[in-house]
Design a protein around this motif. Sequence first.
Motif, PDB file in Angstrom:
ATOM      1  N   UNK A 113       0.895  -1.295  -0.129  1.00 24.02           N
ATOM      2  CA  UNK A 113       0.048   0.076  -0.080  1.00 24.02           C
ATOM      3  C   UNK A 113       0.950   1.332  -0.009  1.00 24.02           C
ATOM      4  N   UNK A 114       0.232   2.544  -0.293  1.00 22.47           N
ATOM      5  CA  UNK A 114       1.047   3.472  -0.564  1.00 22.47           C
ATOM      6  C   UNK A 114       0.572   4.713   0.326  1.00 22.47           C
ATOM      7  N   UNK A 115       1.184   5.632   0.809  1.00 21.49           N
ATOM      8  CA  UNK A 115       0.749   7.047   1.489  1.00 21.49           C
ATOM      9  C   UNK A 115       0.905   8.069   0.439  1.00 21.49           C
ATOM     10  N   UNK A 129       5.736  10.501  -1.476  1.00 22.44           N
ATOM     11  CA  UNK A 129       5.127   9.340  -0.541  1.00 22.44           C
ATOM     12  C   UNK A 129       6.138   8.277  -0.532  1.00 22.44           C
ATOM     13  N   UNK A 130       5.483   7.215  -0.092  1.00 19.15           N
ATOM     14  CA  UNK A 130       6.289   5.978   0.142  1.00 19.15           C
ATOM     15  C   UNK A 130       5.327   4.705  -0.076  1.00 19.15           C
ATOM     16  N   UNK A 131       5.901   3.449  -0.504  1.00 18.68           N
ATOM     17  CA  UNK A 131       5.086   2.435  -0.690  1.00 18.68           C
ATOM     18  C   UNK A 131       5.445   1.454   0.626  1.00 18.68           C
ATOM     19  N   UNK A 132       4.615   0.752   1.158  1.00 19.41           N
ATOM     20  CA  UNK A 132       4.981   0.132   2.304  1.00 19.41           C
ATOM     21  C   UNK A 132       4.522  -1.318   1.953  1.00 19.41           C
ATOM     22  N   UNK A 133       5.304  -2.378   2.865  1.00 17.75           N
ATOM     23  CA  UNK A 133       4.742  -3.570   2.711  1.00 17.75           C
ATOM     24  C   UNK A 133       4.522  -4.308   4.060  1.00 17.75           C
ATOM     25  N   UNK A 134       3.194  -4.911   4.003  1.00 21.00           N
ATOM     26  CA  UNK A 134       2.779  -5.461   5.342  1.00 21.00           C
ATOM     27  C   UNK A 134       2.878  -6.988   5.083  1.00 21.00           C
ATOM     28  N   UNK A 135       3.448  -7.785   5.836  1.00 24.23           N
ATOM     29  CA  UNK A 135       3.677  -9.028   5.768  1.00 24.23           C
ATOM     30  C   UNK A 135       2.450  -9.624   6.516  1.00 24.23           C
ATOM     31  N   UNK A 136       2.177 -10.909   6.291  1.00 23.24           N
ATOM     32  CA  UNK A 136       1.005 -11.798   6.653  1.00 23.24           C
ATOM     33  C   UNK A 136       0.749 -11.629   8.381  1.00 23.24           C
ATOM     34  N   UNK A 137       2.041 -11.372   9.011  1.00 19.41           N
ATOM     35  CA  UNK A 137       1.778 -11.133  10.584  1.00 19.41           C
ATOM     36  C   UNK A 137       1.257  -9.808  10.700  1.00 19.41           C
ATOM     37  N   UNK A 139       3.101  -7.186  10.182  1.00 19.48           N
ATOM     38  CA  UNK A 139       4.424  -6.149  10.630  1.00 19.48           C
ATOM     39  C   UNK A 139       4.660  -5.159   9.257  1.00 19.48           C
ATOM     40  N   UNK A 140       5.011  -4.068   9.576  1.00 15.29           N
ATOM     41  CA  UNK A 140       5.148  -2.962   8.638  1.00 15.29           C
ATOM     42  C   UNK A 140       6.443  -2.359   8.310  1.00 15.29           C
ATOM     43  N   UNK A 141       6.773  -2.711   6.849  1.00 12.02           N
ATOM     44  CA  UNK A 141       8.174  -2.269   6.426  1.00 12.02           C
ATOM     45  C   UNK A 141       7.865  -1.212   5.318  1.00 12.02           C
ATOM     46  N   UNK A 142       8.894  -0.329   5.205  1.00 12.59           N
ATOM     47  CA  UNK A 142       9.281   0.575   4.100  1.00 12.59           C
ATOM     48  C   UNK A 142       9.529   0.061   3.014  1.00 12.59           C
ATOM     49  N   UNK A 143       8.986  -0.199   1.972  1.00 11.63           N
ATOM     50  CA  UNK A 143       9.076  -0.960   0.632  1.00 11.63           C
ATOM     51  C   UNK A 143      10.036  -0.156  -0.311  1.00 11.63           C
ATOM     52  N   UNK A 144       9.641   1.197  -0.464  1.00 12.36           N
ATOM     53  CA  UNK A 144      10.065   2.270  -1.517  1.00 12.36           C
ATOM     54  C   UNK A 144       9.860   3.430  -0.861  1.00 12.36           C
ATOM     55  N   UNK A 183      11.545  -5.213  -2.328  1.00 11.17           N
ATOM     56  CA  UNK A 183      11.457  -4.417  -3.850  1.00 11.17           C
ATOM     57  C   UNK A 183      12.652  -4.015  -4.372  1.00 11.17           C
ATOM     58  N   UNK A 184      13.028  -4.424  -5.387  1.00 11.84           N
ATOM     59  CA  UNK A 184      14.391  -3.839  -6.000  1.00 11.84           C
ATOM     60  C   UNK A 184      14.147  -3.548  -7.480  1.00 11.84           C
ATOM     61  N   UNK A 185      15.074  -3.572  -8.083  1.00 17.11           N
ATOM     62  CA  UNK A 185      15.636  -2.802  -9.552  1.00 17.11           C
ATOM     63  C   UNK A 185      14.326  -1.881  -9.837  1.00 17.11           C
ATOM     64  N   UNK A 186      14.075  -0.985  -9.340  1.00 19.22           N
ATOM     65  CA  UNK A 186      13.213   0.220  -9.459  1.00 19.22           C
ATOM     66  C   UNK A 186      13.540   0.597 -10.891  1.00 19.22           C
ATOM     67  N   UNK A 187      12.415   0.947 -11.720  1.00 20.22           N
ATOM     68  CA  UNK A 187      12.718   1.056 -13.244  1.00 20.22           C
ATOM     69  C   UNK A 187      11.347   1.663 -13.669  1.00 20.22           C
TER      70      UNK A 187
END
Length: 303
Positions: A113-115, A129-137, A139-144, A183-187
Motif C-alpha cells: 500500500x502507499x501513502x 510519499x512511500x510504498x509500504x509492505x505489510x507481511x502476513x503477520x 508487520x509493516x516495512x518501508x518498501x520504497x 522491492x528491488x530494481x526500480x525502473x
Amino acid sequence: MTTTRSITRLATGGHYFEAPRWHDGRWWVSDIYAGVLCTYDEEGTRTEVLRVEGNPSGIGWLPDGSMLVVSMHDRRLLRRSPDGEVTVHADLSRVCEHEINDLVVTSDGRAFTGTIGFAVAAGDPPRPGAVFRVDPDGSVHVAAEDVICPNGMVVTGDGSTLLVAESFAGRLTAFTIGADGELTDRRLFAQLAEPPELGPLPEVMAALALIPDGCAIDAEDGLWVADAGHQRVLRFDRTGTLVEEIADPHGNGVYACALGGDDGRSLLICTVPDFFAAATGVDTDKANLELTRVDVPHGTGRP
C-alpha cells in the motif's frame, strides 16, 4: 489509438468510487467519502458490506479468504474474516503522516500500500510519499521511498513484478518483488511525457500528459490505467507501450478500473464529474460505475 467501445452504466449515485475488484461473482468497490465498502451484482444492485469511519480505499484478499481494506485517514489495514469479524491487521500511522490509499495483496498474503504523502483533497502541493509492505503477520516495512503519490498497484501474473502508478509524476514504475517481499530494481514502466517540477497542485495537474490512478492487469500483463487528468482509461502492453485509449463518453473524470465478470473481459470504470467536489462534500451522489468489454481477459495477476 482511441477505440470506440460500447459503454453501459452499471450504477450511479455513489459519492466517490475507488479500488474496484471482481471477487466471488460480484463487483466490490469502496465508496470512499460515503465511508462504505459495498458490492454490486451484474444488475447493479448495491449491498453494503462494511462501514469504515476512516474512509475505505484499497481492497484485497488473503489466502484464508479474509478481506483487507484500507482505512485511509487513520492509516490502518482492516481485516474482515470470512465470518464477518473485523480487526486491525496493521497500523501504519507510526510510519506515515498522510493518508494511505490503494492496495494489492500477493498470492502469499503480503500487502503493498502507499501513502499519498500530502493532503491531496485540500489541494496541498504534491510531495513524495512511500510504498509500504505489510507481511502476513501484520508487520509493516518501508518498501520504497520518494514515490510521487503512489496510487494504483498491480502484481504481474507470475508474481515477480509490482507496478505502481505515481500519479503526480505522470509515470508507472516497476519493481522486482523478491522471495522475501523486498522491492528491488526500480525502473520506469511507462510515461507519456516528461513530468513538470513539483509545485502548486493545479499547475502540476495541468502540465501532466498522464495522471495515472487505479489500475487493472490482464492475462497478457497488459495494464489498464485510469487517467485522472484526461477523462479516459489507457491500456499499455507488457513493454509499456500505449496501445489503446477509451474516453468516458460523458466527459467525467476517470479514477479507477478493474477487470472481471464471468469471463474476465468486463472492464469496470469508476467516474465522477469532479473529484474535489466529491472530496469536499459539495457533490455526494454523482459517482458512476461504467462497464465496457475488452479483448484480453483478467489473468492470474493481482488484483
